[in-house]
Design a protein around this motif. Structure first.
Motif, mmCIF file in Angstrom:
data_model
loop_
_atom_site.group_PDB
_atom_site.id
_atom_site.type_symbol
_atom_site.label_atom_id
_atom_site.label_comp_id
_atom_site.label_asym_id
_atom_site.label_seq_id
_atom_site.Cartn_x
_atom_site.Cartn_y
_atom_site.Cartn_z
ATOM 1 N N VAL A 14 20.701 60.124 64.818
ATOM 2 C CA VAL A 14 20.546 60.708 66.306
ATOM 3 C C VAL A 14 21.774 61.725 66.665
ATOM 4 C CG1 VAL A 14 21.235 60.122 68.293
ATOM 5 C CG2 VAL A 14 19.844 58.585 66.955
ATOM 6 N N LYS A 15 22.906 61.674 66.029
ATOM 7 C CA LYS A 15 23.808 62.666 66.184
ATOM 8 C C LYS A 15 23.546 63.859 65.188
ATOM 9 C CE LYS A 15 28.214 60.214 66.658
ATOM 10 N NZ LYS A 15 30.086 59.160 65.532
ATOM 11 N N ARG A 70 15.624 53.250 70.195
ATOM 12 C CA ARG A 70 14.362 53.331 70.419
ATOM 13 C C ARG A 70 13.049 53.746 68.986
ATOM 14 N NH1 ARG A 70 12.293 54.506 75.916
ATOM 15 N NH2 ARG A 70 13.463 53.933 75.910
ATOM 16 N N LEU A 71 14.091 54.711 68.603
ATOM 17 C CA LEU A 71 13.140 55.337 67.874
ATOM 18 C C LEU A 71 13.269 54.745 66.523
ATOM 19 C CD1 LEU A 71 15.133 59.401 68.721
ATOM 20 C CD2 LEU A 71 12.916 58.705 69.029
ATOM 21 N N GLY A 72 14.293 54.376 66.228
ATOM 22 C CA GLY A 72 14.580 53.355 64.943
ATOM 23 C C GLY A 72 15.332 54.167 64.077
ATOM 24 N N GLY A 107 18.797 59.162 80.239
ATOM 25 C CA GLY A 107 19.728 58.537 80.212
ATOM 26 C C GLY A 107 20.156 57.391 79.379
ATOM 27 N N LEU A 108 19.700 57.620 78.394
ATOM 28 C CA LEU A 108 20.008 56.802 77.733
ATOM 29 C C LEU A 108 21.311 57.786 76.857
ATOM 30 C CD1 LEU A 108 17.978 55.919 77.744
ATOM 31 C CD2 LEU A 108 16.877 56.006 75.427
ATOM 32 N N ASP A 109 21.670 56.421 76.053
ATOM 33 C CA ASP A 109 23.016 57.037 74.868
ATOM 34 C C ASP A 109 22.780 57.150 73.583
ATOM 35 O OD1 ASP A 109 23.505 54.017 74.082
ATOM 36 O OD2 ASP A 109 25.398 53.943 75.391
ATOM 37 N N ASN A 110 23.853 57.448 72.405
ATOM 38 C CA ASN A 110 23.565 57.545 71.075
ATOM 39 C C ASN A 110 23.542 55.873 70.907
ATOM 40 O OD1 ASN A 110 24.232 59.773 71.733
ATOM 41 N ND2 ASN A 110 25.466 60.452 70.209
ATOM 42 N N ARG A 129 13.125 66.630 70.367
ATOM 43 C CA ARG A 129 12.499 67.505 71.503
ATOM 44 C C ARG A 129 12.173 65.698 72.654
ATOM 45 N NH1 ARG A 129 9.830 71.508 75.263
ATOM 46 N NH2 ARG A 129 10.276 72.262 73.532
ATOM 47 N N GLU A 130 12.221 65.424 71.781
ATOM 48 C CA GLU A 130 12.062 63.467 72.243
ATOM 49 C C GLU A 130 13.316 63.213 71.994
ATOM 50 O OE1 GLU A 130 10.489 60.171 72.888
ATOM 51 O OE2 GLU A 130 9.724 61.892 72.753
#
Length: 225
Positions: free
Chosen positions: A190-191, A182-184, A173-176, A164-165
Motif C-alpha cells: 500500500v505504501k 480491503r485490497l488483500g 477515509g481509510l488509513d493504510n 486509482r483504487e
C-alpha cells in the motif's frame, strides 16, 4: 538520543500562543523557538530559527495563515505546518491543506494529542482524522459546487487501476491498514502504491490527495441525512 523538535507557534492571540507553549514546555523532545503574532512575522522568524514544525493559525492580520503556509512550503520546504482552526468544519482549513499544511488541529486540542500530532508531522506524515477530513472536504465541495471544476492533476491519467483504487479509498477515509485489508495486500505494498500515486498527482500528502479526489470528481460529496 532523539533530536529536539523545534517548534514555532503563530497565532494572533497571545493567550493561545502561551497556552500552546506551556503544553510543550514539559516535553523533553520539543523546544518552542519562537512565537509570532501574524503570518509575516512567522515567515521572518521561521527563516531565522529554522523550526521543524510551525503551528499556524489560519486567521491572522498582516499575512494570514494560508498565505504564510504557501510561502513556507516554497521557501522552507523542510518545515512542516500544522494549521489551527477554532472550528473543525472551518472551510479555510481546506485552503490551508491545499497551500501545503500537513493537517489541522482544533485550538482546544489536549496536550497529549498536540504532542502526538507534532511527532507524526515531524516524521513526515500528515496528521489527520481521515473521516473528519473527508467530512470537512465534502462540506467544502458541496458549498462551492457552483465553481467550475478544476482540471485533473498532472499525470493523473497515468495512474494504474490499482493506484486509482487506492486513491479512491484514501478519499473515502481509510488509513493504510484498512486499505491493505480491503485490497488483500501488505502494508508495504500500500505504501508503495501511495508513493507512486502522490508522485503522479504531484501532491505532498494525504490531505492534498483527498482534496484532488473531490475536486476532480473521482469521488463525490455525499448528501447529509
Amino acid at each position: 538520543m532523539s533530536a529536539i523538535v523545534k517548534v514555532l507557534i503563530a497565532d494572533d492571540q497571545p493567550l493561545v500562543r502561551r497556552g500552546l507553549a506551556l503544553m510543550l514546555d514539559p516535553e523533553p523532545g520539543f523546544q518552542v523557538v519562537a512565537e509570532a503574532g501574524d503570518g509575516a512575522e512567522a515567515l521572518r522568524l521561521a527563516h531565522t530559527h529554522r523550526p521543524n514544525v510551525v503551528i499556524m493559525d489560519i486567521r491572522m492580520p498582516v499575512l494570514d495563515g494560508i498565505a504564510a503556509t504557501e510561502r513556507l512550503s516554497t521557501e522552507l520546504p523542510d518545515c512542516r505546518v500544522l494549521a489551527l482552526s477554532t472550528f473543525d468544519m472551518d472551510e479555510y482549513v481546506v485552503d490551508a491543506l491545499r497551500a501545503g499544511a500537513c493537517g489541522f488541529l482544533p485550538k482546544d486540542i489536549s496536550p497529549e494529542d498536540l504532542v502526538a500530532a507534532l511527532h507524526v508531522v515531524h516524521e513526515g506524515e500528515a496528521i489527520l482524522a481521515p473521516r473528519l477530513l473527508t467530512r470537512l472536504i465534502s462540506t467544502h465541495v458541496k458549498a462551492h459546487a457552483h465553481r467550475s471544476r478544476p482540471s485533473a492533476p498532472p499525470d493523473a491519467e497515468e495512474l494504474t487501476p490499482r493506484e486509482r483504487e487506492v486513491w479512491r479509498l484514501i478519499a473515502g477515509g481509510l488509513d493504510n491498514t484498512e486499505i491493505a485489508e480491503r485490497l488483500g495486500v501488505s502494508g508495504s505494498t500500500v505504501k508503495n502504491h501511495i508513493t507512486g500515486l502522490f508522485a503522479k498527482l504531484r501532491v505532498r500528502d494525504r490531505a492534498q490527495a483527498v482534496i484532488a479526489a473531490y475536486e476532480t470528481g473521482l469521488v463525490t460529496a455525499q448528501r447529509e441525512t
